[in-house]
Scaffold this active site. Structure first.
Site, PDB file in Angstrom:
ATOM      1  N   GLY A  69      -5.531  -5.230 -19.340  1.00  0.00           N
ATOM      2  CA  GLY A  69      -6.343  -4.384 -20.213  1.00  0.00           C
ATOM      3  C   GLY A  69      -6.020  -4.574 -21.687  1.00  0.00           C
ATOM      4  O   GLY A  69      -6.820  -4.220 -22.554  1.00  0.00           O
ATOM      5  N   SER A  70      -4.875  -5.142 -21.991  1.00  0.00           N
ATOM      6  CA  SER A  70      -4.508  -5.403 -23.389  1.00  0.00           C
ATOM      7  C   SER A  70      -4.918  -6.803 -23.835  1.00  0.00           C
ATOM      8  O   SER A  70      -4.761  -7.136 -25.005  1.00  0.00           O
ATOM      9  CB  SER A  70      -3.003  -5.229 -23.587  1.00  0.00           C
ATOM     10  OG  SER A  70      -2.657  -3.876 -23.440  1.00  0.00           O
ATOM     11  N   SER A  82      -0.062  -4.906 -26.586  1.00  0.00           N
ATOM     12  CA  SER A  82       0.374  -4.351 -25.300  1.00  0.00           C
ATOM     13  C   SER A  82       0.268  -2.844 -25.416  1.00  0.00           C
ATOM     14  O   SER A  82       0.961  -2.241 -26.247  1.00  0.00           O
ATOM     15  CB  SER A  82       1.822  -4.747 -25.003  1.00  0.00           C
ATOM     16  OG  SER A  82       2.318  -3.948 -23.948  1.00  0.00           O
ATOM     17  N   ARG A 138      -6.768   0.216 -19.928  1.00  0.00           N
ATOM     18  CA  ARG A 138      -8.160  -0.256 -19.927  1.00  0.00           C
ATOM     19  C   ARG A 138      -9.120   0.738 -20.562  1.00  0.00           C
ATOM     20  O   ARG A 138     -10.200   0.374 -21.010  1.00  0.00           O
ATOM     21  CB  ARG A 138      -8.604  -0.623 -18.513  1.00  0.00           C
ATOM     22  CG  ARG A 138      -8.547   0.520 -17.534  1.00  0.00           C
ATOM     23  CD  ARG A 138      -8.628   0.009 -16.117  1.00  0.00           C
ATOM     24  NE  ARG A 138      -8.564   1.088 -15.128  1.00  0.00           N
ATOM     25  CZ  ARG A 138      -7.432   1.693 -14.749  1.00  0.00           C
ATOM     26  NH1 ARG A 138      -6.276   1.346 -15.271  1.00  0.00           N
ATOM     27  NH2 ARG A 138      -7.463   2.651 -13.844  1.00  0.00           N
ATOM     28  N   GLU A 168      -9.766  -2.341 -10.999  1.00  0.00           N
ATOM     29  CA  GLU A 168      -8.802  -1.290 -11.329  1.00  0.00           C
ATOM     30  C   GLU A 168      -9.345   0.122 -11.138  1.00  0.00           C
ATOM     31  O   GLU A 168      -8.624   0.999 -10.678  1.00  0.00           O
ATOM     32  CB  GLU A 168      -8.277  -1.476 -12.751  1.00  0.00           C
ATOM     33  CG  GLU A 168      -7.427  -2.737 -12.871  1.00  0.00           C
ATOM     34  CD  GLU A 168      -6.829  -2.896 -14.247  1.00  0.00           C
ATOM     35  OE1 GLU A 168      -5.911  -2.143 -14.586  1.00  0.00           O
ATOM     36  OE2 GLU A 168      -7.294  -3.779 -14.995  1.00  0.00           O
ATOM     37  N   HIS A 191     -22.616 -25.323 -11.897  1.00  0.00           N
ATOM     38  CA  HIS A 191     -22.011 -26.601 -11.532  1.00  0.00           C
ATOM     39  C   HIS A 191     -20.970 -26.475 -10.429  1.00  0.00           C
ATOM     40  O   HIS A 191     -20.244 -27.431 -10.153  1.00  0.00           O
ATOM     41  CB  HIS A 191     -21.412 -27.260 -12.793  1.00  0.00           C
ATOM     42  CG  HIS A 191     -22.452 -27.491 -13.843  1.00  0.00           C
ATOM     43  ND1 HIS A 191     -23.215 -28.633 -13.906  1.00  0.00           N
ATOM     44  CD2 HIS A 191     -22.910 -26.682 -14.826  1.00  0.00           C
ATOM     45  CE1 HIS A 191     -24.079 -28.527 -14.901  1.00  0.00           C
ATOM     46  NE2 HIS A 191     -23.913 -27.350 -15.477  1.00  0.00           N
ATOM     47  N   LYS A 231       5.329  -4.136 -11.320  1.00  0.00           N
ATOM     48  CA  LYS A 231       6.165  -4.071 -12.526  1.00  0.00           C
ATOM     49  C   LYS A 231       7.558  -3.566 -12.165  1.00  0.00           C
ATOM     50  O   LYS A 231       8.555  -4.053 -12.685  1.00  0.00           O
ATOM     51  CB  LYS A 231       5.501  -3.195 -13.599  1.00  0.00           C
ATOM     52  CG  LYS A 231       4.298  -3.872 -14.256  1.00  0.00           C
ATOM     53  CD  LYS A 231       3.739  -3.070 -15.428  1.00  0.00           C
ATOM     54  CE  LYS A 231       2.554  -3.796 -16.057  1.00  0.00           C
ATOM     55  NZ  LYS A 231       1.890  -3.077 -17.130  1.00  0.00           N
TER      56      LYS A 231
HETATM   57  C1  F6R Z   1      -5.164  -1.696 -17.391  1.00  0.00           C
HETATM   58  C2  F6R Z   1      -3.874  -1.922 -16.814  1.00  0.00           C
HETATM   59  C3  F6R Z   1      -3.251  -3.272 -16.880  1.00  0.00           C
HETATM   60  C4  F6R Z   1      -2.355  -3.363 -18.138  1.00  0.00           C
HETATM   61  C5  F6R Z   1      -1.461  -4.585 -18.055  1.00  0.00           C
HETATM   62  C6  F6R Z   1      -0.616  -4.798 -19.289  1.00  0.00           C
HETATM   63  O1  F6R Z   1      -5.447  -0.329 -17.395  1.00  0.00           O
HETATM   64  O2  F6R Z   1      -3.287  -0.997 -16.343  1.00  0.00           O
HETATM   65  O3  F6R Z   1      -4.174  -4.311 -16.824  1.00  0.00           O
HETATM   66  O4  F6R Z   1      -3.148  -3.406 -19.287  1.00  0.00           O
HETATM   67  O5  F6R Z   1      -0.621  -4.448 -16.941  1.00  0.00           O
HETATM   68  O6  F6R Z   1       0.053  -3.630 -19.657  1.00  0.00           O
HETATM   69  P1  F6R Z   1      -0.006  -3.154 -21.175  1.00  0.00           P
HETATM   70  O7  F6R Z   1      -1.462  -2.977 -21.483  1.00  0.00           O
HETATM   71  O8  F6R Z   1       0.752  -1.896 -21.230  1.00  0.00           O
HETATM   72  O9  F6R Z   1       0.622  -4.268 -21.958  1.00  0.00           O
END
Ligand code: F6R
Length: 371
Positions: free
Chosen positions: A60-61, A102, A154, A239, A255, A349
């Site tokens: 999302g970032s 981020s 997001r 998501e 293609h 994570k």
């Molecule tokens: C979107 C989401 C993920 C985070 C990605 C990176 O809502 O939860 O796609 O964007 O894991 O984390 P950040 O954005 O905190 O760097």
């Protein structure tokens, strides 16, 4: 025949499923865009014109970077790359502007690219709601833009995307953003009310799309300035709706992807396709979309269209994003899943913390601070 009213017209039921109120971010998107545009104007930058731009971020970032790349494609002469990985491309140097984004400021890959950008003496601007990225940007005297906290990354697209074109304007690569920003907010106000929870299903494109897509794997097809918009549409299905989805773009999909539908047979009923369209789409693309639809419609795959609205590129892109965001939340409601939590990302994570990779990056950043 009009679709039958469903749970999507029952506001109390929607609230029960959308517990953390993701829908409110869709409804409030125009206000967030307006606020983000104001914040973006406040960024102070004293860098010269860069020779290349890299947007470093994940998920999302990162999507804001992809959108920037499409938006800027026919208006700036400097190349833009999006780095969604641990390492910056080898060409990154003092003349490269690296926009490190981020939302949490804690993402392992993004912190690693930040460290590399510092070591390579790139021009850097960081964007986050806090976290280690903010901490080290401050300690290393690197410009940092703080975005509002407490949202799902997001849902903060306005805050993560709008500053990017504004930064390009500030380093002298583009101009005339004010008018584009205001048209975008205006178009989004209309789109948001047309797709709002109060708008009944028979008048609401997003509710109608979600009802028809439900039970299928949607593929979203974009083109040109709607390339990353298709990607955003797809990732919102993942998501928010917790639904598998795919995305492709014209003309490339002609293609390869198209052959995949050739013998779809029993798979056909498992998929649906959303074509992103534009009243001003280039003639060559229009023809491809029409021929592609004709070919695919021989299989029993459900086909839909979402048309961009507004005049400026930013308004058009944002209007389709708005429809996609609403659709993904309505699809979540139909599937009975809360749109906000992303348990699997959190789990991943957490598991990956044990590798110690992020800690190593943090230690290296600390060493740079002490120097
Ligand atoms: C979107 C989401 C993920 C985070 C990605 C990176 O809502 O939860 O796609 O964007 O894991 O984390 P950040 O954005 O905190 O760097």
């Amino acid at each position: 025949m009009l679709p039958k009213p469903t749970i999507l017209d029952d506001l109390a039921q929607i609230k029960k499923i959308d517990r953390s109120n993701m829908l409110s971010f869709c409804v409030e998107a125009p206000n967030h865009y307006a606020k983000a545009a104001r914040l973006a104007k406040e960024i102070k930058i004293s860098y010269p014109k860069p020779k290349a731009i890299i947007v470093a971020g994940m998920g999302g970032s990162a999507i804001g970077g992809e959108l920037l790349k499409d938006w800027a494609c026919d208006r700036i002469t400097v190349p833009i790359d999006v780095c969604r990985d641990y390492h910056l491309p080898a060409y990154a140097n003092r003349t490269t502007l690296v926009l490190v984004t981020s939302y949490s400021g804690e993402t392992e890959e993004t912190l690693s690219t930040f460290l590399e950008a510092v070591k390579k003496k790139c021009m850097i601007i960081c964007i986050s709601s806090g976290g280690a990225l903010q901490e080290f940007a401050k300690k290393l005297s690197i410009p940092h833009l703080r975005v509002p906290s407490g949202m799902a990354p997001r849902a903060t697209l306005p805050y993560l995307f709008m500053p990017l074109p504004a930064i390009l304007e500030k380093v002298g690569l583009t101009s005339g953003l004010d008018a584009e920003f205001s048209e975008t907010v205006k178009v989004l106000r209309e789109a948001s009310s047309e797709n709002s929870p109060e708008m009944p299903l028979n008048k609401n494109l997003s509710k109608t799309l979600a009802s028809n897509i439900n039970g299928t794997i949607p593929a979203v097809y974009g083109f040109g300035v709607y390339r990353a918009v298709a990607q955003r549409f797809k990732t919102q299905f993942n998501e928010n709706s917790k639904n598998p989805a795919k995305w492709e773009f014209f003309p490339e999909l002609n293609h390869n992807e198209i052959v995949g539908w050739e013998a779809a047979q029993e798979f056909a009923k498992c998929f649906s396709i959303v074509f992103i369209r534009d009243a001003e789409e280039p003639r060559e693309i229009r023809q491809r979309i029409e021929v592609t639809k004709e070919i695919i419609s021989k299989q029993a795959i459900k086909l839909f269209e979402v048309w961009g609205k507004g005049k400026s590129t930013l308004a058009k892109m944002s209007s389709v994003i708005c429809t996609g965001d609403f659709t993904s939340v309505y699809l979540a409601v139909l599937r009975g899943v809360d749109p906000t939590p992303v348990k699997t990302i959190d789990l991943l994570k957490e598991r990956l913390k044990q590798t110690g990779i992020k800690e190593k990056t943090i230690r290296e950043l600390q060493k740079l601070v002490k120097k």
